[in-house]
Structure formats: C-alpha cells, structure tokens
Write an enzyme that holds these catalytic residues in place. Sequence first.
Site, short mmCIF file in Angstrom:
data_model
loop_
_atom_site.label_atom_id
_atom_site.label_comp_id
_atom_site.label_asym_id
_atom_site.label_seq_id
_atom_site.Cartn_x
_atom_site.Cartn_y
_atom_site.Cartn_z
N PHE A 230 109.61 22.23 6.69
CA PHE A 230 109.36 22.89 7.36
C PHE A 230 108.88 22.50 9.02
O PHE A 230 109.28 22.52 10.63
CB PHE A 230 108.40 24.06 7.42
N CYS A 231 108.30 21.07 8.68
CA CYS A 231 108.26 20.46 9.46
C CYS A 231 109.03 19.57 10.38
O CYS A 231 109.80 18.75 10.16
CB CYS A 231 107.05 19.14 9.07
#
Length: 343
Positions: A41-42
């Site tokens: 996600f990052c």
Amino acid sequence: MEYDKSKPVHANPEDGWHGVVAPGSRFPPESGRYHLYIGYFCPFAHRANLVRILKGLDSAIDISVVKAYPKGEAGWSFPGAKGPNDTYEGSTSDKLFGSKYLHEVYFRADKDYKGKYSVPFLWDIKGDTAVNNESLELLRWLQTGFNEILPEGSPERNLNLYPEHLRAKIDEVSKWMTRDLNSGVYKAGFARDQATYEQGVIPVFAALNQLEQLIHKNGGPYILGKDLTELDILAYATAIRFDVAYVQHFKCNLGTIRGDYPVIHEWLKNLYWNVKGFRETTNFKHIKENYTKSHHDINPLAITPLGPYPDIESGVDLEFGNIKPGVIAHSAVLEQQKTLPVV
C-alpha cells in the site's frame, strides 16, 4: 554513488536508520544477507521494492509484506497476529522472526526505539540489525550497492537511475515533486481544516500540470525522455495511487489523471503495462483498502469504493508529440505553477 561513512547508522532512539550497502562498508553486498520489509500500500516502500526488481535483486533480497490494515496503536501487523483466521491476500508472515507486528522487528535493533514503525525497512540478517528505513536513501543507493554481485555487463548491473548527465535536472525536479506531489497528497488528505486542505491540494495540481508539460516536452516515454530515472520512480508511486485513492480519499479531486492529464496517463500506462517491475510491484487491493480502512478519522465507516473501474486502463499511445497536454486551469493552481522552475 558516494556515501558518508562517518554518518551514524542510527544515532539515537529517536533517529531512523541510515546504513548503506556498499563494498568496503559495514554492510557489504551479499546475496541473501538482507531482507526488506514492505507494505504494498505504501508509496515510499514502493520506491524501494521497485528498484529491487528493476536491479534484478528479487532473488538476492527477499521480502516480508505487512497487511494493508488495520494499523492501530501497535502498528502494521503480519497475518496471524490475531489468530489463525487472521489472513490477508498478498501479505506474508515475517519470514525472518515470525513476528506478529513490525514494531517487534524494530525493537530487535533498538529496544528503546521511539520513532515510527514504517516501511520500507531493510534488515541485515548476518549482522542481526537494521540497515535503513529511509525510502529516498534506499532509492538512491540500491541502484549501485549490489552491482558487484550482478552479472558483468547485464542490463540490471548497468541500470543507473541517477545518470551523471541528468543529475542537475533530476535534483531540480525531485525537489518540487517530492514536496508538492509525493508529500502534497498527504498534506491535503490529513488536513484538519479548510484552509490547510486548500494550501495542500493546490500545489498537488500545480505539480501535476508541470509534470504533464515536462513529459510532453521531452517526448517520453519517460519523464526526461529516453532514460528511465529516479523521477519516474518517485512520480509513479504517487500517480498509480492517484485516481484509485487520492482523488476521493484525500479529496484531491480537482481532476483525475485518466480524465485530465492525457500525457501523464500514457506515461503511467506504459510503465505499468510495458516496463518490467512496475505492474509486479503494484497491488491495487492493498492500496485501496489501506487508505480507506486504516484512516478512521477520514473514512469512519471504512467503506472502500469499487471505482474507478478499471484500476488502470489498457492501451498505450507513445506518440507523445501528438497528444495535447492537459491542464487544471483553476486560478490558484495556475498561480502556484508559476512558482515552479520552467520546464
């Protein structure tokens, strides 16, 4: 790349880790010696994982992937943290220590650590300690740090995302890109009042306007023309999340990439569909569910929108000269754009 051998790897419990893998350093390049903790996600972890793949280091540096949500007070967790039914597609166990939470790995390096339990986080297995958790530092030295273990003359060994002849331009563009685009979406998204939100969102679209012109001027397929550089990595990690997360979740809705920036759109699709490493390191499920299910003050019901559909469109047009650049012509955006260096 030159590195500062005198700089402390980890000065104190409030400091992150700044180690460098390089021949002759405390952390020499060895296959299988290092392990990278990431979250799909990052965007900051995306930078490091993407360079890892582009440099052909996927077999030399294995990864452990935290769950996209929930974060909670304990920080990011691994599957099984809350029992055998605690699973999440695409995440992995902590392959080194079997930890439930990422903070446990951080405390192995410094039991008094007081900073954030962030990803990316590179671990030295042989030295049993942390190496680095700063994504911009990893982005830079991962390009060269392992070259001596890569085959002589291979494309991966020769890949340099910070070439000498483009360094001045990369430094100039990365300054406003990281400030106004990469960090700008967060300034807008986490704003606690209207004025702060507007101060954050206007520079985001000024930067996108500028990026649209920059790619068009240089003719693609990459931001500075024919050479893939750090700028493509920095911009991709934000752009690939823009329509699917930042437009609605962070209220960056003055426009979309697919609807308002045709040049960026083709650049983005080309990287995703045609350049090895970009699609393989992109997980839309993790991206969308992380933002919508871990920021409860922004989205208290944790409902994840189904759209946009598709996550990324297919079909790529590399004739950038035939594309009319788009622009968000909001007056405040255009005024902000005037403060950026001339393309």
